[in-house]
Design a protein around this motif. Sequence first.
Motif, mmCIF file in Angstrom:
data_model
loop_
_atom_site.group_PDB
_atom_site.id
_atom_site.type_symbol
_atom_site.label_atom_id
_atom_site.label_comp_id
_atom_site.label_asym_id
_atom_site.label_seq_id
_atom_site.Cartn_x
_atom_site.Cartn_y
_atom_site.Cartn_z
ATOM 1 N N LEU A 1 0.865 -1.184 0.000
ATOM 2 C CA LEU A 1 0.000 0.000 0.000
ATOM 3 C C LEU A 1 0.896 1.226 0.000
ATOM 4 C CD1 LEU A 1 -1.929 -2.259 1.040
ATOM 5 C CD2 LEU A 1 -3.102 -0.479 2.352
ATOM 6 N N LEU A 2 0.758 2.021 -1.048
ATOM 7 C CA LEU A 2 1.583 3.213 -1.223
ATOM 8 C C LEU A 2 0.707 4.450 -0.954
ATOM 9 C CD1 LEU A 2 4.451 3.997 -2.106
ATOM 10 C CD2 LEU A 2 3.575 4.262 -4.428
ATOM 11 N N ASP A 3 1.095 5.271 0.049
ATOM 12 C CA ASP A 3 0.330 6.477 0.404
ATOM 13 C C ASP A 3 0.392 7.452 -0.771
ATOM 14 O OD1 ASP A 3 -0.303 9.151 1.455
ATOM 15 O OD2 ASP A 3 -0.418 8.088 3.376
ATOM 16 N N LEU A 4 -0.746 7.618 -1.463
ATOM 17 C CA LEU A 4 -0.754 8.395 -2.691
ATOM 18 C C LEU A 4 -0.399 9.871 -2.466
ATOM 19 C CD1 LEU A 4 -1.211 8.566 -5.702
ATOM 20 C CD2 LEU A 4 -3.659 8.903 -5.275
ATOM 21 N N PRO A 5 -1.005 10.591 -1.479
ATOM 22 C CA PRO A 5 -0.624 12.002 -1.299
ATOM 23 C C PRO A 5 0.859 12.175 -1.007
ATOM 24 C CG PRO A 5 -2.668 11.523 -0.142
ATOM 25 C CD PRO A 5 -2.122 10.216 -0.611
ATOM 26 N N GLU A 6 1.412 11.317 -0.160
ATOM 27 C CA GLU A 6 2.826 11.427 0.168
ATOM 28 C C GLU A 6 3.700 11.134 -1.050
ATOM 29 O OE1 GLU A 6 4.455 12.415 2.819
ATOM 30 O OE2 GLU A 6 2.562 13.012 3.739
ATOM 31 N N PHE A 7 3.283 10.121 -1.845
ATOM 32 C CA PHE A 7 4.052 9.746 -3.028
ATOM 33 C C PHE A 7 4.113 10.916 -4.024
ATOM 34 C CE2 PHE A 7 3.986 7.851 -7.361
ATOM 35 C CZ PHE A 7 5.291 7.350 -7.365
ATOM 36 N N LEU A 8 2.946 11.533 -4.256
ATOM 37 C CA LEU A 8 2.909 12.662 -5.190
ATOM 38 C C LEU A 8 3.668 13.863 -4.637
ATOM 39 C CD1 LEU A 8 -0.810 12.417 -6.327
ATOM 40 C CD2 LEU A 8 1.221 11.733 -7.619
ATOM 41 N N LYS A 9 3.642 14.011 -3.325
ATOM 42 C CA LYS A 9 4.376 15.109 -2.694
ATOM 43 C C LYS A 9 5.885 14.944 -2.907
ATOM 44 C CE LYS A 9 4.775 17.572 1.686
ATOM 45 N NZ LYS A 9 4.350 17.569 3.123
ATOM 46 N N GLU A 10 6.363 13.657 -2.831
ATOM 47 C CA GLU A 10 7.783 13.399 -3.061
ATOM 48 C C GLU A 10 8.189 13.787 -4.490
ATOM 49 O OE1 GLU A 10 8.677 9.368 -2.227
ATOM 50 O OE2 GLU A 10 7.949 9.449 -0.175
ATOM 51 N N LEU A 11 7.273 13.587 -5.424
ATOM 52 C CA LEU A 11 7.580 13.906 -6.821
ATOM 53 C C LEU A 11 7.462 15.399 -7.113
ATOM 54 C CD1 LEU A 11 5.734 10.987 -8.627
ATOM 55 C CD2 LEU A 11 8.143 11.126 -8.007
ATOM 56 N N GLN A 12 6.981 16.164 -6.111
ATOM 57 C CA GLN A 12 6.819 17.625 -6.235
ATOM 58 C C GLN A 12 5.888 17.979 -7.382
ATOM 59 O OE1 GLN A 12 10.728 19.320 -6.470
ATOM 60 N NE2 GLN A 12 11.182 18.927 -4.312
ATOM 61 N N LEU A 13 4.819 17.194 -7.499
ATOM 62 C CA LEU A 13 3.768 17.529 -8.466
ATOM 63 C C LEU A 13 2.685 18.296 -7.733
ATOM 64 C CD1 LEU A 13 3.365 14.185 -10.434
ATOM 65 C CD2 LEU A 13 4.653 16.190 -11.101
ATOM 66 N N GLY A 14 2.127 19.296 -8.340
ATOM 67 C CA GLY A 14 1.005 19.966 -7.721
ATOM 68 C C GLY A 14 1.147 21.476 -7.715
ATOM 69 N N PRO A 15 0.475 22.151 -6.767
ATOM 70 C CA PRO A 15 0.368 23.619 -6.786
ATOM 71 C C PRO A 15 1.710 24.321 -6.673
ATOM 72 C CG PRO A 15 -1.249 22.648 -5.304
ATOM 73 C CD PRO A 15 -0.334 21.544 -5.717
ATOM 74 N N ASP B 1 4.309 23.889 -8.331
ATOM 75 C CA ASP B 1 4.865 24.133 -9.662
ATOM 76 C C ASP B 1 4.150 25.348 -10.258
ATOM 77 O OD1 ASP B 1 5.788 24.145 -12.252
ATOM 78 O OD2 ASP B 1 5.830 21.952 -12.384
ATOM 79 N N ASP B 2 4.872 26.446 -10.445
ATOM 80 C CA ASP B 2 4.235 27.676 -10.903
ATOM 81 C C ASP B 2 4.280 27.844 -12.416
ATOM 82 O OD1 ASP B 2 6.901 28.002 -11.197
ATOM 83 O OD2 ASP B 2 7.067 29.895 -10.104
ATOM 84 N N LYS B 3 4.682 26.747 -13.142
ATOM 85 C CA LYS B 3 4.795 26.862 -14.597
ATOM 86 C C LYS B 3 3.907 25.890 -15.347
ATOM 87 C CE LYS B 3 8.360 27.673 -18.096
ATOM 88 N NZ LYS B 3 9.790 27.731 -18.381
ATOM 89 N N ARG C 1 0.245 20.677 -19.274
ATOM 90 C CA ARG C 1 0.158 21.881 -20.101
ATOM 91 C C ARG C 1 0.711 23.054 -19.293
ATOM 92 N NH1 ARG C 1 -3.251 25.913 -19.116
ATOM 93 N NH2 ARG C 1 -5.092 25.609 -17.810
ATOM 94 N N PRO C 2 1.250 24.042 -19.986
ATOM 95 C CA PRO C 2 1.758 25.223 -19.261
ATOM 96 C C PRO C 2 0.591 25.965 -18.592
ATOM 97 C CG PRO C 2 2.585 25.154 -21.520
ATOM 98 C CD PRO C 2 1.511 24.140 -21.436
ATOM 99 N N ILE C 3 0.901 26.595 -17.494
ATOM 100 C CA ILE C 3 -0.130 27.402 -16.829
ATOM 101 C C ILE C 3 -0.578 28.530 -17.751
ATOM 102 C CG2 ILE C 3 -0.544 28.980 -14.896
ATOM 103 C CD1 ILE C 3 1.219 27.229 -13.204
ATOM 104 N N LYS C 4 0.373 29.126 -18.433
ATOM 105 C CA LYS C 4 0.029 30.096 -19.478
ATOM 106 C C LYS C 4 -0.042 29.338 -20.788
ATOM 107 C CE LYS C 4 2.238 34.046 -17.256
ATOM 108 N NZ LYS C 4 3.259 35.121 -17.399
ATOM 109 N N SER C 5 -1.183 29.420 -21.457
ATOM 110 C CA SER C 5 -1.412 28.597 -22.639
ATOM 111 C C SER C 5 -0.412 28.920 -23.737
ATOM 112 C CB SER C 5 -2.840 28.818 -23.162
ATOM 113 O OG SER C 5 -2.990 30.166 -23.543
ATOM 114 N N LEU C 6 -0.241 27.944 -24.614
ATOM 115 C CA LEU C 6 0.638 28.138 -25.762
ATOM 116 C C LEU C 6 0.166 29.335 -26.583
ATOM 117 C CD1 LEU C 6 1.119 24.445 -26.889
ATOM 118 C CD2 LEU C 6 2.707 25.858 -25.609
#
Length: 1014
Positions: free
Chosen positions: A370-384, A386-388, A434-439
């Motif tokens: 059983l892999l804790d999904l929030p912690e796993f994604l946090k380790e990968l630094q995916l989410g809010p 990332d400002d780009k 996708r970029p936060i600012k659209s292509l």
Amino acid sequence: MKLAPELEVEAQRMCALEDLDILDSPPEERFDRITRLAKEIFNVPIALVSLVDSNRQWFKSRQGLDAKETPRDISFCGHAIAHNELFIIEDTLKDARFHDNPLVINEPHIRFYAGYQLKVAGGQSIGTLCIIDRKPRKLTLDERKLLRDLGSMVESELRGPPGTRRRTDNLNIGFRIPRWLQTVIWSISSRPGAICLTFLFALIAIGVAIQWDQSNQQIHQADEKNETLQQMSLVRGTLETALNSKLHLVHGLSGFARSGISINDEYFQIFAAELAKNTTSLRSLQLAPNGIVTHVWPRGPNAKAIGHDLLADPERRQAAELAINAKAMWLAGPVNLIQGGVALIARQPIFMPDSEHPDKETFWGFGTLLLDLPEFLKELQLGPSDDKFLYAIRGSDALGDKGEVFFGDPEIFNQNPLIDNVYLPAGKWELAIRPIKSLGTAWPGQQTFRLGVVLAIAFFSGLIYFLLRLPHNTRRSIEIATSALERSEYRFRDAIESLPDGVAIYDEQDKLVVHNERFREIYNKSWQVIVSGSTYEELILHALAQGQFANVDPSDESDFLDNLLERHRKAEANQEVALYDGRWVKAVERRMRDGGTVTLHTDITDKRNDELALINAREKAEQANETKTTFLATISHEVRTPLNGVLGLLAVLTEDRTLSDKQKKYVKTAHISAKQLLNILNEILDVSKMEAGKLELDEGPFSLTETIEGAIDLIRAQAEQKSLLIKSEIDADISVTAMGDEGRLRQVLLNLLSNSVKFTQQGEITVKAEVLELTDENLKTRISVSDTGIGFSSDQATALFQPFAQLDSDSTRKISGTGLGLSICKHLVESMGGEISAEGIPGEGACFSININLKRAADTKHAQQQGSEQSLLPVNLGWTPVRILLTEDSTTNQMVIQAMLADTGYLVDTANNGLEALTALDQFDYDLILMDIFMPEMDGITATQEIRKKARHKTTPIIALTANAMKGDRERFMEAGMDDYLPKPVNKVELLDTLYQYSVKFREPATEPKPNTS
């Protein structure tokens, strides 16, 4: 009928009209469109654009009317151009100017007219946009705004660029230019002409700029897309690497199960801990033989999962069966865990060799990670953080695009992102980025480039435009100024129309120039003459003639008018006027800088009604207070009368030596209960007196030490019944004689002591009195009563002194009381100029302190009655019997008084009312009279007044004996001729003491009372 007037600026107005060169021109759609719209919006049969000539009104556009023109003198528009902005006639038959107009009597039978004044450059009025109805109506504020807007549209068309039939001014070159040449010149120098001359230059410049911009945009988009692809490759690789680095642990579990070692939980915990060492975001490792979870690590937070049947759970069965069928690890999830949280579940089906068929394997169970999904994604630094870039992952249970989105916003998949697969041991996920600012966002320097192009084009276009438009600029400036003035006027009109009050503005000649609809509504009987140009005096005279004002007698109209005119001339009017329909209006006037006057008329009917309601409410409140006082007096009498019998007879029984100890105990208990009832009644009456401000203090000399010790003695018996110790610590200096209300101070001390006894189950009560300051005039002292009872918190201390307040605890609810005692104590102490405070600790006790400043009196001994009450009885003093007439309608009270005075030397005769008392007094000369107040036939006050009329009974002591206990009763009894006052319930000691005081005054050598023969 009043004919349409000719304006003072008629010549200028006609020049402006002729300059338009529009009279007798063919219909034009640009005007017809507006009149059709007006007819539809206002739901009227006729809508017109009317231009007023010198002798006619001609319709440039007409809807619902066949005639092309009508004479000016009978026209409504001829009147409208003489008024500012809107001219409205709500009912022509009620307006003296139009009721007999041919257009009203005959076709088109006008009953309602509303016209917007059309103005051109220079502010000249040349006609109207008008709507006409065949029935009376009113326009709301919103409808008035709509009519103004439509009228402004007509004015815009009239002021528009030349090109139809609009006349142009002659160039100042000394001769008249032909019309066609004027048209060419004005066309070239007009706004469209100037734009055409600069259009080619602007078009070329814009084309070059667009090409350059698009080229740079494509390069920028390619760079941006390449950067996004690199980021996707990086994220996908990181995600697959991180997953594989953790999922391989499941193979370790599979090997552990297949090793053949007997599995126990202790060994499993050690093995799993070692296997998972240094592995982050790992929630749990599990073994599930036959699909049932039996071993979990770590056990504590995941214990709820033990016993979970994966093949029986509908939410887990599908993924489990997929893993079994594929004979390979299957990644399920995200899944809401039984033990809480969200995790990815990697299940490795474990197969064991079949002992009977070595070439076959049988399903043993599952090894699960059983892999804790929030912690796993946090380790990968995916989410809010990332400002780009924005990310989203879908494919729950490794189903790829058929699975649900479990990370990120699902809408990202619909926003043209880059998508790639993340391959799992079995199945896959889809990663969208996708970029936060659209292509297609701006390339570096794009804004500067575009701004430069715009500025260059604007500069050169403006230069050409300015040179070619110079002849028009002056004229346009005039039009703009006129338009701005009109807009300002519109805003002003809208502002006063939106006010809830009536507004009227008079010029320096005292003529009405501006008013709002609310002003007409307030003075609804004289609205017909409320038009611009009417003077203030004319408006008042017409209002008086129509009966607009209330309470104005015809003979007083002149004075009323003079008063209003005088105030108006001084701009000091600030008065309230009653109207005929019951409304009240307040008029406020102020002088303006130009000599005019602005008036504000406010309907204050509701305010006047509220004031009357307040007056009525106050009268009702005062009446209710009087009713309460009467009610309390009645209740006091009704309760004290039977209570007098109870207390009196119980007091007599306590002296009966023939009662057994048990009977004496019952009688004593009943006596105490009756006294408690009396105390409650007294407390309620005291609170009522306090509320009415009628609780007064009686000041006299007393010994503070004796008062304190006396209060302790009175309460000591109650304390001893609970085995409580009462101690006193009194400074010797307090023994001085003080001035004050001894009875009320004793009441306060008794109340505090009684509370301490009630709320203390064991321990002691301490009364401490200390001198704070002692001078020849004053004694400042502090008296405190402390106990070892249940106590209270500091938050509860203030609430204790509120009426009916009690501590909110089980202990206090078990103890009776009204909650009025401390409130009365606070009022009494503060009335004496002191203060009372309370401190307590829950479970440890409480302390109540009184700080009071008393005046000192001369050190004289108090009048103490020496000896026991028995020594003051006539039977023990050797007197002949004292004959008493008891006038009392209650047989119970008669019995009580007779029992109290039995064997005392006082002989009691009874009378049931005042009439019987008068009869008895005619027969015997009684020594004393005890007189009740409320009795049938004749009450006590009336009987006393009749007795005092008899010379023989002028000095016979009459003592009031009544249950009335309200303020003013004693004074009322004394005024009627009584000598003293004893409240019910009667105390035997007080009764004997009072009888002794009045008996000793008239005591003479005893003779038996003889019948009166006079």
